[in-house]
Design an enzyme around this catalytic site. Sequence first.
Site, mmCIF file in Angstrom:
data_model
loop_
_atom_site.group_PDB
_atom_site.id
_atom_site.type_symbol
_atom_site.label_atom_id
_atom_site.label_comp_id
_atom_site.label_asym_id
_atom_site.label_seq_id
_atom_site.Cartn_x
_atom_site.Cartn_y
_atom_site.Cartn_z
ATOM 1 N N CYS A 69 40.163 44.335 36.888
ATOM 2 C CA CYS A 69 41.322 43.450 37.008
ATOM 3 C C CYS A 69 42.668 44.165 37.156
ATOM 4 O O CYS A 69 43.473 43.736 37.978
ATOM 5 C CB CYS A 69 41.365 42.401 35.902
ATOM 6 S SG CYS A 69 40.563 42.845 34.387
ATOM 7 N N ARG B 100 31.457 51.660 30.876
ATOM 8 C CA ARG B 100 31.773 51.358 29.475
ATOM 9 C C ARG B 100 30.883 52.178 28.568
ATOM 10 O O ARG B 100 29.704 52.394 28.860
ATOM 11 C CB ARG B 100 31.561 49.865 29.199
ATOM 12 C CG ARG B 100 32.494 49.029 30.068
ATOM 13 C CD ARG B 100 32.336 47.558 29.817
ATOM 14 N NE ARG B 100 33.140 46.823 30.792
ATOM 15 C CZ ARG B 100 33.175 45.514 30.869
ATOM 16 N NH1 ARG B 100 32.473 44.787 30.028
ATOM 17 N NH2 ARG B 100 33.925 44.915 31.770
ATOM 18 N N GLN C 47 30.136 44.927 38.922
ATOM 19 C CA GLN C 47 30.381 43.496 38.737
ATOM 20 C C GLN C 47 30.610 42.845 40.089
ATOM 21 O O GLN C 47 31.237 43.448 40.959
ATOM 22 C CB GLN C 47 31.637 43.286 37.895
ATOM 23 C CG GLN C 47 31.533 43.808 36.475
ATOM 24 C CD GLN C 47 32.835 43.580 35.725
ATOM 25 O OE1 GLN C 47 33.903 43.893 36.225
ATOM 26 N NE2 GLN C 47 32.731 43.048 34.522
ATOM 27 N N ASP D 188 32.796 40.904 40.971
ATOM 28 C CA ASP D 188 34.032 40.472 40.336
ATOM 29 C C ASP D 188 34.962 39.783 41.327
ATOM 30 O O ASP D 188 34.908 40.049 42.521
ATOM 31 C CB ASP D 188 34.727 41.731 39.779
ATOM 32 C CG ASP D 188 35.541 41.433 38.547
ATOM 33 O OD1 ASP D 188 35.606 40.252 38.149
ATOM 34 O OD2 ASP D 188 36.114 42.370 37.988
ATOM 35 N N HIS E 265 39.187 37.955 41.157
ATOM 36 C CA HIS E 265 40.308 37.423 40.394
ATOM 37 C C HIS E 265 41.061 36.443 41.267
ATOM 38 O O HIS E 265 41.435 36.766 42.385
ATOM 39 C CB HIS E 265 41.192 38.570 39.910
ATOM 40 C CG HIS E 265 40.450 39.475 38.975
ATOM 41 N ND1 HIS E 265 39.821 40.611 39.406
ATOM 42 C CD2 HIS E 265 40.180 39.358 37.657
ATOM 43 C CE1 HIS E 265 39.205 41.177 38.371
ATOM 44 N NE2 HIS E 265 39.397 40.438 37.304
ATOM 45 N N LYS F 212 36.678 30.663 28.111
ATOM 46 C CA LYS F 212 35.760 31.020 29.198
ATOM 47 C C LYS F 212 34.498 30.173 29.190
ATOM 48 O O LYS F 212 34.180 29.531 28.187
ATOM 49 C CB LYS F 212 35.409 32.504 29.124
ATOM 50 C CG LYS F 212 34.919 32.953 27.756
ATOM 51 C CD LYS F 212 34.627 34.460 27.730
ATOM 52 C CE LYS F 212 33.979 34.857 26.427
ATOM 53 N NZ LYS F 212 33.293 36.132 26.478
ATOM 54 N N HIS G 156 39.340 35.147 36.020
ATOM 55 C CA HIS G 156 38.340 36.189 36.291
ATOM 56 C C HIS G 156 37.031 35.450 36.459
ATOM 57 O O HIS G 156 36.732 34.580 35.661
ATOM 58 C CB HIS G 156 38.118 37.124 35.094
ATOM 59 C CG HIS G 156 39.335 37.740 34.511
ATOM 60 N ND1 HIS G 156 39.507 39.104 34.481
ATOM 61 C CD2 HIS G 156 40.414 37.212 33.916
ATOM 62 C CE1 HIS G 156 40.647 39.377 33.876
ATOM 63 N NE2 HIS G 156 41.221 38.254 33.516
#
Length: 633
Positions: free
Chosen positions: A317, A346, A364, A366, A368, A451, A497
């Site tokens: 992000c 991570r 991911q 991902d 945004h 979320k 997200h």
Amino acid sequence: MLRGFYQRAILKNKIMASNDEQNQLQILRHSAAHVLAAAVLRLFPDAKYDIGPATENGFFYDFDLPRSLTEKDLTAIEAEMQSIIAANEPFERMEVSRATARQKMQALHQSYKCERLDAIPEGEVISLYKTGDFLDLCHGPHVKSTGCIKAFKLLSIAGCYYRGDETRQQLQRIYGTAFASQQDLDQYLQRMEQAKERDHRKLGVKLNLFLIDSLVGQGLILWTPKGTILRKQLQSFLEEELDKQGYDQVITPHIGKLDLFKVSGHYPYYKDSQFHPIWDRECIERAVDQAQSLDEIKERVRDKMDIDGFLLKPMNCPMHVRLYASQKRSYRELPLRLAEFGTVYRWEQSGELGGLTRVRGFTQDDAHIFCREDQVAGELKGCLKLINIIFTTLGMSDYRVRISLRDPASDKYIGDSALWEKSEQALRDAAKQLDKPSTEAIGEAAFYGPKLDFIVRDVLGREWQLGTIQIDYNLPYRFKINYVGSDNQPHVPIMIHRAPFGSMERFCGLLIEHFGGDFPLWLAPEQVRLLPIKDTCIAYADEVYALLKQAKIRCSVDDRAETLNSKIRSAESDKIPYVCIVGEKEQSAHSVSIRSRCQPHSNGTYPIEQLITLLRNEIDQRLLPEAFKGKKA
RNA sequence: GCCGGCUUAGCUCAGUGGUAGAGCUCCCGAUUUGUAAUCGGAUGGUCGUCAGUUCAAGUCUGACAGUCGGCUCCA
């Protein structure tokens, strides 16, 4: 607060209480847990016992013991349990005062029980259950007597923290299961054995899809050519949908300056879950020059604050926010949807790593979405639609939706209260679209916003979070981004997200188990295998191969000097969707004889052109294998 | 990270402190096969790593690594 397994067990208990048969089984299992504790106490008179609830598929009991148990102890404990069951001792319930309960438990030196007693709210009935010599603080209910337990088995030993708190005493947990009959137990154990065959870690090796190599590192996945096909097909599928829904794809680097993550707040707040930063050379030299002692350098390393350098990105992000911030934005161009298959790293604890489901580097799917407040509801609907398309296409209907809300009593959340309420309601409304039962989880929200999480089970029954949709009030403020509204004034956009697969690795892992390796044709790494009956047919097989290849169908020719039966066996075990046998008959008719995975015994013969049409249709429509039809979500 | 188990050939696994094994795979021959395993041969090992005990360690002990089952964690 209760966490993890025990919490899930309690929740399950509540859900299952509605089903009478399940309820009886729960009572049976909890009673078996008491028998387990009684047996352990006979073998270890100094043992302290904590709690022993029924779980979804069995029961456990936690003990503080003078020595570590091994698998061998389970046999001895089981034998002791058998003798208690044979004695058919009744479960006697006694309702007592708090003082009496305390006195009895103290007399038995059961300190954990005393602490549990203190946790029971004032005014609640306190009951003890007695079976033979064994006395337990327990709300019940139980079966009539130990003889009612007909079929049980102890399964495993595990360490666990008292009250799920890692700062407290570690206890030993014994897991077991019990069923109404030996037949049910055997069936369950057999099912578990079968489930292990579907385990993605096992199938990953068998089908040669991915590799975890100790020299490369724990939790870091190497995708083989076959696994790469699978993953790339999933990615293309999603990319098509992203395009339809008006996303823009971007690519950002794997590392970024520490300052970026200091602004986003990821560093140092989550530093324990990140790989160590890459220090600038000058920064190391400065630290060494300025430090008075080695301890001071150590301190700096530990704090990781006053340093410059780079960080392997734990999230995408911040980089997407910087892309947003690179231009002056108008309200007219919102929503801006930036998508990336972004790889993040991570530092997961070593004990938590496993297969593809918990890794240290993952990609991911991902995106945004930067939008105005009035666009949030519409965007959420779009996200849900995407998730629905994915689950439907893959025939995954066995998932649950968790609406993760803030805990109004806590002050850890940022952002305007009215905005939270609005967003939480928007998430609830959006979740309704899925026609799936959803549960609301208070306190599960991220500190920056509520979320929606999508949770599926693996073959062993463990739950994993896959997709997620999160509303974020935090990053837009931290990075001070804005857009110019129709009033010519700057406004802060809202960020969503979302990652429908969550992580490609975890998703692939669960997908392997979902299909048991029998992927839909469009996902299968090898779609067709041509089996020439004898050497003289290889030339014709090569001819067919060229035609299939031209039609972008992934195929191979098994031209080994093996018998047909042997080649068929290999193809079946490699889970090839379509096996095409080519011999002289087929050659003269310009056809192939199909042996499909779903109907291995219907030996239809198809002209090549018809075969290609058939396969292309199945691929292009992303049809599910026969076995999964009707299971569409 | 914590508790416990496991680690022997590419894979699946045997192996009583005393010479390192099998099946499958791979490779080489022979076989040319019509819907789930053709036959024969050869190759393949620092028994996870490093220490220790012992005349002798795959086997016993310890540390470390990896892995499995849990616990804790999961922005």
